[in-house]
Motif scaffolding. Sequence first.
Motif, PDB file in Angstrom:
ATOM      1  N   PRO A 130       0.889  -1.221  -0.031  1.00  0.00           N
ATOM      2  CA  PRO A 130       0.084  -0.009  -0.179  1.00  0.00           C
ATOM      3  C   PRO A 130       0.786   1.070  -0.012  1.00  0.00           C
ATOM      4  O   PRO A 130       2.105   1.469   0.735  1.00  0.00           O
ATOM      5  CB  PRO A 130      -0.841  -0.106   1.195  1.00  0.00           C
ATOM      6  CG  PRO A 130      -0.726  -1.618   1.891  1.00  0.00           C
ATOM      7  CD  PRO A 130       0.682  -1.945   1.284  1.00  0.00           C
ATOM      8  N   LEU A 131       0.374   2.398  -0.585  1.00  0.00           N
ATOM      9  CA  LEU A 131       1.139   3.761  -0.538  1.00  0.00           C
ATOM     10  C   LEU A 131       1.232   4.064   0.757  1.00  0.00           C
ATOM     11  O   LEU A 131       1.982   4.752   1.115  1.00  0.00           O
ATOM     12  CB  LEU A 131       0.527   4.254  -1.608  1.00  0.00           C
ATOM     13  CG  LEU A 131       1.085   5.854  -2.003  1.00  0.00           C
ATOM     14  CD1 LEU A 131       2.521   5.467  -2.667  1.00  0.00           C
ATOM     15  CD2 LEU A 131       0.386   6.555  -2.953  1.00  0.00           C
ATOM     16  N   PHE A 132      -0.062   3.860   1.424  1.00  0.00           N
ATOM     17  CA  PHE A 132      -0.369   4.631   2.893  1.00  0.00           C
ATOM     18  C   PHE A 132      -0.719   3.288   3.915  1.00  0.00           C
ATOM     19  O   PHE A 132      -1.962   3.151   3.997  1.00  0.00           O
ATOM     20  CB  PHE A 132      -1.675   5.450   2.844  1.00  0.00           C
ATOM     21  CG  PHE A 132      -1.189   6.664   1.843  1.00  0.00           C
ATOM     22  CD1 PHE A 132      -0.339   7.611   1.932  1.00  0.00           C
ATOM     23  CD2 PHE A 132      -2.020   6.758   0.660  1.00  0.00           C
ATOM     24  CE1 PHE A 132       0.031   8.487   1.144  1.00  0.00           C
ATOM     25  CE2 PHE A 132      -1.710   7.689  -0.260  1.00  0.00           C
ATOM     26  CZ  PHE A 132      -0.666   8.735  -0.148  1.00  0.00           C
ATOM     27  N   PRO A 133       0.039   2.543   4.161  1.00  0.00           N
ATOM     28  CA  PRO A 133      -0.034   1.308   5.126  1.00  0.00           C
ATOM     29  C   PRO A 133      -0.867   1.596   6.434  1.00  0.00           C
ATOM     30  O   PRO A 133      -1.684   0.734   6.722  1.00  0.00           O
ATOM     31  CB  PRO A 133       1.263   1.059   5.476  1.00  0.00           C
ATOM     32  CG  PRO A 133       2.327   1.478   4.388  1.00  0.00           C
ATOM     33  CD  PRO A 133       1.805   2.756   4.033  1.00  0.00           C
ATOM     34  N   TYR A 155      -4.522   1.912   4.604  1.00  0.00           N
ATOM     35  CA  TYR A 155      -4.928   0.638   3.809  1.00  0.00           C
ATOM     36  C   TYR A 155      -5.684  -0.336   4.707  1.00  0.00           C
ATOM     37  O   TYR A 155      -5.023  -0.972   5.670  1.00  0.00           O
ATOM     38  CB  TYR A 155      -3.909   0.313   2.880  1.00  0.00           C
ATOM     39  CG  TYR A 155      -4.251  -0.891   1.963  1.00  0.00           C
ATOM     40  CD1 TYR A 155      -4.509  -0.330   0.648  1.00  0.00           C
ATOM     41  CD2 TYR A 155      -3.848  -2.080   2.377  1.00  0.00           C
ATOM     42  CE1 TYR A 155      -4.895  -1.337  -0.243  1.00  0.00           C
ATOM     43  CE2 TYR A 155      -4.277  -2.975   1.348  1.00  0.00           C
ATOM     44  CZ  TYR A 155      -4.801  -3.061   0.109  1.00  0.00           C
ATOM     45  OH  TYR A 155      -4.996  -3.612  -0.911  1.00  0.00           O
ATOM     46  N   VAL A 156      -6.797  -0.971   4.398  1.00  0.00           N
ATOM     47  CA  VAL A 156      -7.525  -2.165   5.086  1.00  0.00           C
ATOM     48  C   VAL A 156      -8.350  -2.661   4.079  1.00  0.00           C
ATOM     49  O   VAL A 156      -9.271  -2.127   3.227  1.00  0.00           O
ATOM     50  CB  VAL A 156      -8.288  -1.552   6.264  1.00  0.00           C
ATOM     51  CG1 VAL A 156      -9.320  -0.630   5.885  1.00  0.00           C
ATOM     52  CG2 VAL A 156      -8.606  -2.694   7.284  1.00  0.00           C
ATOM     53  N   ILE A 188     -11.638  -9.472  -2.619  1.00  0.00           N
ATOM     54  CA  ILE A 188     -11.018  -8.712  -1.574  1.00  0.00           C
ATOM     55  C   ILE A 188     -11.391  -7.169  -2.028  1.00  0.00           C
ATOM     56  O   ILE A 188     -11.117  -6.749  -3.014  1.00  0.00           O
ATOM     57  CB  ILE A 188      -9.466  -8.774  -1.595  1.00  0.00           C
ATOM     58  CG1 ILE A 188      -8.866 -10.210  -1.460  1.00  0.00           C
ATOM     59  CG2 ILE A 188      -8.569  -7.828  -0.726  1.00  0.00           C
ATOM     60  CD1 ILE A 188      -9.352 -10.924  -0.201  1.00  0.00           C
ATOM     61  N   VAL A 189     -11.845  -6.546  -0.851  1.00  0.00           N
ATOM     62  CA  VAL A 189     -12.227  -5.368  -0.972  1.00  0.00           C
ATOM     63  C   VAL A 189     -12.156  -4.322   0.101  1.00  0.00           C
ATOM     64  O   VAL A 189     -11.654  -5.184   1.077  1.00  0.00           O
ATOM     65  CB  VAL A 189     -14.058  -5.454  -1.455  1.00  0.00           C
ATOM     66  CG1 VAL A 189     -14.475  -6.069  -2.423  1.00  0.00           C
ATOM     67  CG2 VAL A 189     -14.628  -5.732   0.246  1.00  0.00           C
ATOM     68  N   ARG A 239     -15.675  -0.035   7.071  1.00  0.00           N
ATOM     69  CA  ARG A 239     -16.078   0.561   8.354  1.00  0.00           C
ATOM     70  C   ARG A 239     -14.868   0.952   8.824  1.00  0.00           C
ATOM     71  O   ARG A 239     -14.575   2.287   9.445  1.00  0.00           O
ATOM     72  CB  ARG A 239     -16.581  -0.281   9.165  1.00  0.00           C
ATOM     73  CG  ARG A 239     -16.904   0.023  10.681  1.00  0.00           C
ATOM     74  CD  ARG A 239     -17.926  -1.111  11.567  1.00  0.00           C
ATOM     75  NE  ARG A 239     -17.100  -2.217  11.652  1.00  0.00           N
ATOM     76  CZ  ARG A 239     -16.055  -2.329  12.463  1.00  0.00           C
ATOM     77  NH1 ARG A 239     -15.991  -1.476  13.442  1.00  0.00           N
ATOM     78  NH2 ARG A 239     -15.261  -3.509  12.581  1.00  0.00           N
ATOM     79  N   ILE A 240     -13.892   0.298   8.968  1.00  0.00           N
ATOM     80  CA  ILE A 240     -12.454   0.503   9.196  1.00  0.00           C
ATOM     81  C   ILE A 240     -11.816   1.678   8.616  1.00  0.00           C
ATOM     82  O   ILE A 240     -10.831   2.410   9.277  1.00  0.00           O
ATOM     83  CB  ILE A 240     -11.330  -0.748   9.524  1.00  0.00           C
ATOM     84  CG1 ILE A 240     -12.246  -1.934  10.386  1.00  0.00           C
ATOM     85  CG2 ILE A 240     -10.313  -0.578   9.905  1.00  0.00           C
ATOM     86  CD1 ILE A 240     -11.455  -3.218  10.361  1.00  0.00           C
ATOM     87  N   LEU A 241     -11.793   1.566   7.200  1.00  0.00           N
ATOM     88  CA  LEU A 241     -11.237   2.563   6.492  1.00  0.00           C
ATOM     89  C   LEU A 241     -11.929   4.027   6.980  1.00  0.00           C
ATOM     90  O   LEU A 241     -11.080   5.035   7.083  1.00  0.00           O
ATOM     91  CB  LEU A 241     -11.686   2.417   5.097  1.00  0.00           C
ATOM     92  CG  LEU A 241     -10.903   3.265   4.054  1.00  0.00           C
ATOM     93  CD1 LEU A 241      -9.455   3.354   4.134  1.00  0.00           C
ATOM     94  CD2 LEU A 241     -11.517   3.303   2.506  1.00  0.00           C
TER      95      LEU A 241
END
Length: 356
Positions: free
Chosen positions: A249-252, A255-256, A265-266, A270-272
């Motif tokens: 990920p560019l922004f670990p 990213y979730v 895989i989507v 909610r966590i995002l």
Amino acid sequence: MSTLYKRPDSKYYWWTGRHKGKRLRKSTGMTQKHRAEKVRAHIDMQIALGNLGEFGFTNSQPTLLEFMNYYLTLVSERKSESTYSITRGVLRKFKSYIVEKGIRDLADIKVRNINGYINWLNCSPKTKKNHVNILSLMFDEAIRDEQIKTNPSRLAMLPKVEKVIRHRHLNDDDLSITFENAGEWELYFAVLLYTGLRAGDAAMLTYGNIDFSQNVITTLVRKSRRVHEFPLSDHLVSLIPKSKDDNEPLFPTLYVTKTNSVGEIVADERILHYRIGIPRKRFQMILKEADRPKATLHSFRVTFNNLLLAEKLPIEDRQSLMAHSSSKTTTVYTHPNLELARDYINKLPNYSSGKK
């Protein structure tokens, strides 16, 4: 719906169920489950017929707190996790209010109590309105359960909701201050400003989405469920590290993902949403400390559009760059002339230095 359960302090199976929102419990007097099931069926039948006295139960109305707990359990069983979480938060606040005011019984809640709760809440008028709507749903359930006859929330006087421009344009001062103090979020803010991507779409970028040979990003725009291609400015390309694995990920920290019901895989929305709140709060804190008006992460997207407008890029081209196009879902949307679009984007002022 009733159930049987065992208590550590009793050798018998116990019956438990609800009647008009109130939790009832009774020992079956049976140590064998198949016999306890017969007792359970008998109790259920008598409760349905209204013969509560046979088991020592009364027709007393549940307290307000008892009914709130019952309703919250009902929501958890029937509604989504998001709805349950929102309802739980509202009822937690409402519980603090009724305890503070000494309101005990469900029947004691009047319109003036709801108006008092509205005044008691320390939040925006729109949030207060949302609280009242959640309470109204609970009191509707109390009416269906024949606990009360009218819904006090329906007649409450809601505060006036002033329309505000949440996603305002960011001027030179806003952007200079933001990037000077962005710290670890400098690249994220730069991606938002120089691509026009929505905050969630930018957060879900991987290095595999970036073609450094062509200086473009190809990614799924979640709102439209379409794949779009965006040109990258030379300045933004210079900020992005190149030697990375495509799956990284560019922004670990943002990213979730999760696996949906069909095995895909989507993004875990909610966590995002929660994680995006971290850079958003940082951005808003920077503006607040500089005594600048409040803005949102979507303000970067608004500003991207306005900066291109100032460069006299036609509306059709801006719509294409901002993924406002509409067509078949199997198409990869791209600007008709990527090089021309990149020329316009390269004209945008550079606010990010690339220094951490």
